[in-house]
Design a protein around this motif. Sequence first.
Motif, PDB file in Angstrom:
ATOM      1  N   GLY A   8      30.012  42.740  28.139  1.00 31.17           N
ATOM      2  CA  GLY A   8      31.442  42.956  27.992  1.00 31.17           C
ATOM      3  C   GLY A   8      32.189  42.586  29.252  1.00 31.17           C
ATOM      4  N   PHE A   9      33.491  42.863  29.229  1.00 34.61           N
ATOM      5  CA  PHE A   9      34.359  42.663  30.379  1.00 34.61           C
ATOM      6  C   PHE A   9      35.235  43.894  30.556  1.00 34.61           C
ATOM      7  CE2 PHE A   9      33.187  38.395  29.285  1.00 34.61           C
ATOM      8  CZ  PHE A   9      33.004  37.806  30.521  1.00 34.61           C
ATOM      9  N   TYR A  10      35.337  44.367  31.773  1.00 35.80           N
ATOM     10  CA  TYR A  10      36.199  45.472  32.153  1.00 35.80           C
ATOM     11  C   TYR A  10      37.510  44.858  32.628  1.00 35.80           C
ATOM     12  CZ  TYR A  10      37.851  49.397  35.015  1.00 35.80           C
ATOM     13  OH  TYR A  10      38.588  50.404  35.580  1.00 35.80           O
ATOM     14  N   VAL A  11      38.640  45.284  32.036  1.00 37.68           N
ATOM     15  CA  VAL A  11      39.946  44.691  32.341  1.00 37.68           C
ATOM     16  C   VAL A  11      40.952  45.810  32.610  1.00 37.68           C
ATOM     17  CG1 VAL A  11      41.837  43.287  31.427  1.00 37.68           C
ATOM     18  CG2 VAL A  11      39.477  42.711  30.845  1.00 37.68           C
ATOM     19  N   GLU A  12      41.490  45.849  33.834  1.00 34.61           N
ATOM     20  CA  GLU A  12      42.545  46.822  34.156  1.00 34.61           C
ATOM     21  C   GLU A  12      43.906  46.205  33.863  1.00 34.61           C
ATOM     22  OE1 GLU A  12      40.302  49.450  37.575  1.00 34.61           O
ATOM     23  OE2 GLU A  12      41.756  47.944  38.228  1.00 34.61           O
ATOM     24  N   THR A  13      44.863  47.055  33.496  1.00 36.23           N
ATOM     25  CA  THR A  13      46.199  46.617  33.120  1.00 36.23           C
ATOM     26  C   THR A  13      47.219  47.660  33.559  1.00 36.23           C
ATOM     27  OG1 THR A  13      47.602  45.990  31.257  1.00 36.23           O
ATOM     28  CG2 THR A  13      45.991  47.705  30.833  1.00 36.23           C
ATOM     29  N   ARG A  14      48.463  47.263  33.640  1.00 42.52           N
ATOM     30  CA  ARG A  14      49.550  48.211  33.900  1.00 42.52           C
ATOM     31  C   ARG A  14      50.078  48.814  32.600  1.00 42.52           C
ATOM     32  NH1 ARG A  14      48.177  48.682  38.773  1.00 42.52           N
ATOM     33  NH2 ARG A  14      48.937  47.186  40.284  1.00 42.52           N
ATOM     34  N   ASN A  15      49.805  48.139  31.458  1.00 44.62           N
ATOM     35  CA  ASN A  15      50.335  48.600  30.185  1.00 44.62           C
ATOM     36  C   ASN A  15      49.269  48.407  29.111  1.00 44.62           C
ATOM     37  OD1 ASN A  15      51.621  48.593  27.577  1.00 44.62           O
ATOM     38  ND2 ASN A  15      53.590  48.362  28.611  1.00 44.62           N
ATOM     39  N   TYR A  16      48.581  49.503  28.765  1.00 37.05           N
ATOM     40  CA  TYR A  16      47.497  49.424  27.791  1.00 37.05           C
ATOM     41  C   TYR A  16      47.991  48.873  26.449  1.00 37.05           C
ATOM     42  CZ  TYR A  16      43.881  50.656  24.471  1.00 37.05           C
ATOM     43  OH  TYR A  16      42.938  50.588  23.478  1.00 37.05           O
ATOM     44  N   ILE A  52      39.529  47.833  28.071  1.00 35.34           N
ATOM     45  CA  ILE A  52      40.825  47.808  28.749  1.00 35.34           C
ATOM     46  C   ILE A  52      41.105  49.194  29.324  1.00 35.34           C
ATOM     47  CG2 ILE A  52      43.294  47.403  28.446  1.00 35.34           C
ATOM     48  CD1 ILE A  52      42.490  45.839  25.837  1.00 35.34           C
ATOM     49  N   VAL A  53      41.548  49.242  30.586  1.00 35.51           N
ATOM     50  CA  VAL A  53      41.853  50.499  31.261  1.00 35.51           C
ATOM     51  C   VAL A  53      43.225  50.392  31.923  1.00 35.51           C
ATOM     52  CG1 VAL A  53      41.158  52.093  33.103  1.00 35.51           C
ATOM     53  CG2 VAL A  53      39.419  50.936  31.716  1.00 35.51           C
ATOM     54  N   GLU A  54      44.126  51.302  31.561  1.00 36.78           N
ATOM     55  CA  GLU A  54      45.440  51.327  32.215  1.00 36.78           C
ATOM     56  C   GLU A  54      45.288  51.904  33.618  1.00 36.78           C
ATOM     57  OE1 GLU A  54      49.488  53.592  31.201  1.00 36.78           O
ATOM     58  OE2 GLU A  54      48.909  52.073  29.710  1.00 36.78           O
ATOM     59  N   GLN A  55      45.856  51.211  34.597  1.00 28.37           N
ATOM     60  CA  GLN A  55      45.717  51.563  36.015  1.00 28.37           C
ATOM     61  C   GLN A  55      47.074  51.365  36.688  1.00 28.37           C
ATOM     62  OE1 GLN A  55      44.912  52.791  39.123  1.00 28.37           O
ATOM     63  NE2 GLN A  55      42.824  52.270  38.597  1.00 28.37           N
ATOM     64  N   HIS A  56      47.566  52.410  37.359  1.00 26.37           N
ATOM     65  CA  HIS A  56      48.876  52.302  38.007  1.00 26.37           C
ATOM     66  C   HIS A  56      48.824  52.429  39.524  1.00 26.37           C
ATOM     67  CE1 HIS A  56      51.010  52.272  34.209  1.00 26.37           C
ATOM     68  NE2 HIS A  56      50.172  53.207  33.807  1.00 26.37           N
ATOM     69  N   ASP A  57      47.710  52.909  40.066  1.00 28.18           N
ATOM     70  CA  ASP A  57      47.676  53.271  41.480  1.00 28.18           C
ATOM     71  C   ASP A  57      47.111  52.207  42.405  1.00 28.18           C
ATOM     72  OD1 ASP A  57      48.700  55.726  40.705  1.00 28.18           O
ATOM     73  OD2 ASP A  57      46.712  56.608  40.477  1.00 28.18           O
ATOM     74  N   ASN A  58      46.351  51.269  41.879  1.00 24.05           N
ATOM     75  CA  ASN A  58      45.663  50.303  42.740  1.00 24.05           C
ATOM     76  C   ASN A  58      45.869  48.887  42.231  1.00 24.05           C
ATOM     77  OD1 ASN A  58      44.387  52.356  44.351  1.00 24.05           O
ATOM     78  ND2 ASN A  58      43.087  52.765  42.584  1.00 24.05           N
ATOM     79  N   GLU A  59      45.356  47.935  43.001  1.00 19.43           N
ATOM     80  CA  GLU A  59      45.342  46.540  42.565  1.00 19.43           C
ATOM     81  C   GLU A  59      44.525  46.448  41.274  1.00 19.43           C
ATOM     82  OE1 GLU A  59      43.397  42.431  44.217  1.00 19.43           O
ATOM     83  OE2 GLU A  59      44.203  43.843  45.675  1.00 19.43           O
ATOM     84  N   LEU A  60      44.938  45.578  40.357  1.00 21.09           N
ATOM     85  CA  LEU A  60      44.230  45.424  39.097  1.00 21.09           C
ATOM     86  C   LEU A  60      42.937  44.641  39.310  1.00 21.09           C
ATOM     87  CD1 LEU A  60      47.183  44.611  36.683  1.00 21.09           C
ATOM     88  CD2 LEU A  60      46.076  46.814  37.097  1.00 21.09           C
ATOM     89  N   ASN A  61      41.885  45.083  38.634  1.00 21.46           N
ATOM     90  CA  ASN A  61      40.575  44.445  38.723  1.00 21.46           C
ATOM     91  C   ASN A  61      40.076  44.058  37.345  1.00 21.46           C
ATOM     92  OD1 ASN A  61      39.723  44.706  41.600  1.00 21.46           O
ATOM     93  ND2 ASN A  61      40.194  46.837  41.184  1.00 21.46           N
ATOM     94  N   THR A  62      39.242  43.054  37.306  1.00 20.60           N
ATOM     95  CA  THR A  62      38.520  42.636  36.104  1.00 20.60           C
ATOM     96  C   THR A  62      37.121  42.261  36.560  1.00 20.60           C
ATOM     97  OG1 THR A  62      40.516  41.778  35.068  1.00 20.60           O
ATOM     98  CG2 THR A  62      38.430  40.927  34.235  1.00 20.60           C
ATOM     99  N   TRP A  63      36.107  42.690  35.782  1.00 21.65           N
ATOM    100  CA  TRP A  63      34.757  42.270  36.118  1.00 21.65           C
ATOM    101  C   TRP A  63      33.887  42.188  34.882  1.00 21.65           C
ATOM    102  CZ3 TRP A  63      36.095  46.969  38.895  1.00 21.65           C
ATOM    103  CH2 TRP A  63      35.631  48.151  38.324  1.00 21.65           C
TER     104      TRP A  63
END
Length: 132
Positions: A8-16, A52-63
Amino acid sequence: MATEGFEGFYVETRNYGATAAFWASLGFEKISETGHGSGGWKHPSGGPYIFIVEQHDNELNTWPILHVTDAAGFSPSRPLEYLQPFTPQHWGVVEALVRDPDGRTVSLQAPLPEAETAPDAEAHHEQKYGAS
């Protein structure tokens, strides 16, 4: 033994919601949702899932997330830089985080060994998100 390839792929976003709608428009279907601004999506024709993970506090990451059959038997052909050794996770796997030669994170996930116990998911979510 090395990995079994992409899981899979882990994807951070500001808006889920917006990101989920984007992946849905590309044909992906929701397979799970946490209620905390995160969820899993899979394409009906197969291939890796997207988490997909909503993240507001840090730089967005994908791996990428690679499957390992057995964490104890994992033996890559060259030494890896571990950011985190294989550690039980609240979603029922052991996960190691390694760094590729360019500094990017790669997740290695294996089934939870029978002798290990996963952290309690409800306690994890309570600690991270507070009372529902």
